[in-house]
Scaffold this active site. Structure first.
Site, mmCIF file in Angstrom:
data_model
loop_
_atom_site.group_PDB
_atom_site.id
_atom_site.type_symbol
_atom_site.label_atom_id
_atom_site.label_comp_id
_atom_site.label_asym_id
_atom_site.label_seq_id
_atom_site.Cartn_x
_atom_site.Cartn_y
_atom_site.Cartn_z
ATOM 1 N N ARG A 79 -2.090 14.228 -5.391
ATOM 2 C CA ARG A 79 -1.560 15.535 -4.990
ATOM 3 C C ARG A 79 -1.871 16.616 -6.026
ATOM 4 N NH1 ARG A 79 4.336 13.004 -4.467
ATOM 5 N NH2 ARG A 79 3.016 11.187 -4.129
ATOM 6 N N LYS A 118 -0.148 1.182 -13.246
ATOM 7 C CA LYS A 118 0.145 0.293 -12.120
ATOM 8 C C LYS A 118 0.204 -1.153 -12.603
ATOM 9 C CE LYS A 118 -2.179 2.881 -8.380
ATOM 10 N NZ LYS A 118 -1.015 3.172 -7.533
HETATM 11 N N1 BES Z 1 -3.727 5.963 -4.711
HETATM 12 C C1 BES Z 1 -2.329 5.755 -4.650
HETATM 13 C C2 BES Z 1 -1.841 5.486 -3.226
HETATM 14 C C3 BES Z 1 -2.121 4.123 -2.676
HETATM 15 C C4 BES Z 1 -1.296 3.053 -2.967
HETATM 16 C C5 BES Z 1 -3.192 3.935 -1.817
HETATM 17 C C6 BES Z 1 -1.551 1.797 -2.423
HETATM 18 C C7 BES Z 1 -3.433 2.692 -1.280
HETATM 19 C C8 BES Z 1 -2.638 1.621 -1.568
HETATM 20 C C9 BES Z 1 -1.592 6.980 -5.161
HETATM 21 O O1 BES Z 1 -2.242 7.717 -6.140
HETATM 22 C C10 BES Z 1 -0.324 6.503 -5.753
HETATM 23 O O2 BES Z 1 -0.370 5.820 -6.728
HETATM 24 N N2 BES Z 1 0.789 6.888 -5.163
HETATM 25 C C11 BES Z 1 2.065 6.488 -5.616
HETATM 26 C C12 BES Z 1 2.977 7.687 -5.546
HETATM 27 C C13 BES Z 1 4.282 7.498 -6.261
HETATM 28 C C14 BES Z 1 4.061 7.419 -7.758
HETATM 29 C C15 BES Z 1 5.171 8.672 -5.918
HETATM 30 C C16 BES Z 1 2.567 5.371 -4.725
HETATM 31 O O3 BES Z 1 2.333 5.401 -3.514
HETATM 32 O O4 BES Z 1 3.172 4.439 -5.239
HETATM 33 MN MN MN Z 2 -1.829 6.945 -8.101
#
Ligand code: BES
Ligand code: MN
Ligand code: ZN
Length: 495
Positions: free
Chosen positions: A351, A277
């Site tokens: 997931r 990230k």
């Molecule tokens: N934990 C995150 C989701 C999240 C993002 C929660 C921002 C709260 C605030 C999750 O594991 C994630 O990173 N999801 C990705 C999925 C994508 C790679 C398909 C996302 O939402 O960007």
């Molecule tokens: Mn994630």
């Protein structure tokens, strides 16, 4: 702080702080009228002079009202009478309670406010939870603690004995929910250098120590290897912290009854892994275990309330790290179900761990399975911070959850799980891919989960927008949601 309900009139408690409501336009609630009378029209005068208008959330503390026995009165404006909503009421009680932290005792007459068609018992429950919200603080890691609030006793005033029994029950339920929410907030706010998968396992063990109705079993990585949990272990393999699968059982009834299973995403920190990230997006990712915390908090609330129902909790707990031993994009993992998954993004880790946890749930022969997860950033784009997304393979179940959310003031909103969306998670090399592109990100994540939840009725709660303020730098804070929704759902099942 001691919380209670009492059938009480203002003149009986002149020495404590009295909290009374006034509508915009100056209409006085019965308790305000009482005080107005005793003070020879002081409140009416303040309104006439425009000192107090009764606007929503307007607060005015009055001390030592001349010629009366009253020592401290807090006037609370609640805006236009017919416009007071459920969420507006709750916020109002939080604000009013925050304003009286310096008073040792308060009697709150906000039970008199009209909130649509909500019952007195509903207001009592909301006030109980709101008072706990108002008093919450997390300063474990601050050298200088704020002084503890002086407020030691909070009395919720009832006008008469008519609904006393329902109100007493509401108070109990509210206190149990508040205790659960406080645990969720504390775990969420604890940073990931302390709140690790092992720490979550210890917390579960502690629940089992505190309540005889709760038992816990923690599966270690070697146990998960035996179960062939390739998806969960894949996510965890880059971390120095050991993964845990925390399994709890709450037995509230000796009746032979299939349990409700709660599954909570427990990513104690989500760096994104090798699909790292950006730095700004990583702040807030200590909250990526709020689903797990919700399972623990709900079980605590159940045990407090001794609700006659059987519930199991399953928590896959891992840390998502990048590095030389971490899983990578295009790796193919074999899940416990046997289905293979091509990893497109290591940041779609929630997931993956939930997939194996959902398969593991089959052994409980559950009545229904509900997973709770901070799963997608996309849900924040779709619904913002106010609604939890509800997706399900069984419409009556999602209706029950939405209804429980409405009732408990912890609302959800449905999203479709149509088969058309399944196309997006096709992979040329494995049974499925772990991401489905940007369109409908919350739905395709749930589509992925649905492939591991075919054997039972299942619902998925995406709480990335509601469990915490997960972004920004200074207003981050766990909320304790969706414990109220889940508790209401479980309470409704027992009545
Ligand atoms: N934990 C995150 C989701 C999240 C993002 C929660 C921002 C709260 C605030 C999750 O594991 C994630 O990173 N999801 C990705 C999925 C994508 C790679 C398909 C996302 O939402 O960007
Ligand atoms: Mn994630
Ligand atoms: Zn995550």
């Amino acid at each position: 702080m001691k919380l209670s309900i009492q059938i009480i009139q203002p003149e009986k408690q002149p020495k404590t702080c009295l909290v009374v409501g006034i509508a915009e336009g100056g209409e006085l609630t019965p308790a305000a009228k009482e005080i107005d009378k005793a003070s020879h029209g002081l409140l009416t005068k303040l309104i006439k002079q425009g000192v107090f208008e009764g606007k929503m959330n307007q607060l005015l503390p009055l001390y030592h009202l001349e010629g009366t026995p009253y020592e401290h009165v807090l006037l609370v404006g609640y805006g236009k009478k017919e416009k007071l909503s459920a969420t507006g009421f709750r916020k109002l009680v939080v604000n009013a309670t925050k304003a009286l932290l310096k008073a040792p005792q308060a009697v709150c007459f906000l039970t008199e406010l009209p909130v649509g068609d909500k019952s007195l018992a509903w207001k009592v429950k909301q006030m109980t939870e709101a008072a706990s919200d108002a008093l919450y603080r997390f300063d474990l890691f601050k050298s200088e603690k704020e002084p503890a609030p002086a407020l030691k006793e909070f009395i919720i005033a009832l006008p008469d004995a008519q609904e006393e029994k329902a109100c007493r029950q509401a108070l109990q339920q509210g206190q149990a929910v508040a205790a659960g929410m406080t645990l969720v907030k504390n775990l969420g706010n604890t940073p990931s250098n302390i709140c690790t998968p092992s720490f979550l396992a210890d917390q579960a063990q502690q629940l089992a120590k505190d309540y005889s109705s709760v038992t816990v079993e923690v599966l270690e990585e070697k146990d998960m290897q035996k179960l062939k949990m390739g998806a969960l272990l894949g996510v965890s393999q880059g971390s120095a912290e050991d993964a845990k699968l925390i399994c709890l059982e709450y037995k509230g009834t000796t009746k032979q009854q299939a349990p409700i299973a709660l599954v909570g995403k427990g990513v104690t920190f989500d760096t994104g892994g090798n699909s790292l990230k950006p730095a700004d997006a990583m702040v807030g990712m200590k909250y990526d275990m709020c689903g797990a915390a919700t399972v623990l908090g709900t079980i605590k609330a159940l045990a407090e309330l001794k609700l006659p129902i059987n519930v199991v909790g399953v928590i896959p707990a891992v840390e998502n790290m990048p590095g030389g031993t971490a899983y990578k994009p295009e790796d193919i993992l074999t899940s416990m179900s046997g289905q293979t998954i091509e990893v497109i993004s290591t940041d779609a880790e929630g997931r993956l761990i939930l997939a194996d946890a959902l398969t593991y749930c089959e052994r409980y022969k559950p009545e229904v399975v509900i997973d709770i997860a901070t799963l997608t950033g996309a849900v924040v784009i779709a619904l913002g911070f106010h609604a939890t997304a509800v997706l399900s393979n069984h419409e009556p179940l999602s209706n029950d959850l939405l209804q429980a959310g409405e009732e408990s003031n912890d609302r959800g909103w449905p999203m479709p799980l149509w088969e058309e969306y399944q196309e997006q998670i096709k992979s040329p090399f494995a049974d499925m891919a772990n991401v489905g592109g940007r369109p409908a990100g919350t739905i395709t994540a749930a589509c992925f989960l649905s492939r591991f939840a075919k054997k039972y009725h299942w619902a998925h709660l995406d709480v990335a927008g509601t469990a915490a303020m997960m972004s920004g730098t200074n207003d981050r804070m766990a909320t304790g949601r969706p414990v109220p929704m889940l508790m209401q759902y479980l309470i409704n099942r027992t009545t």
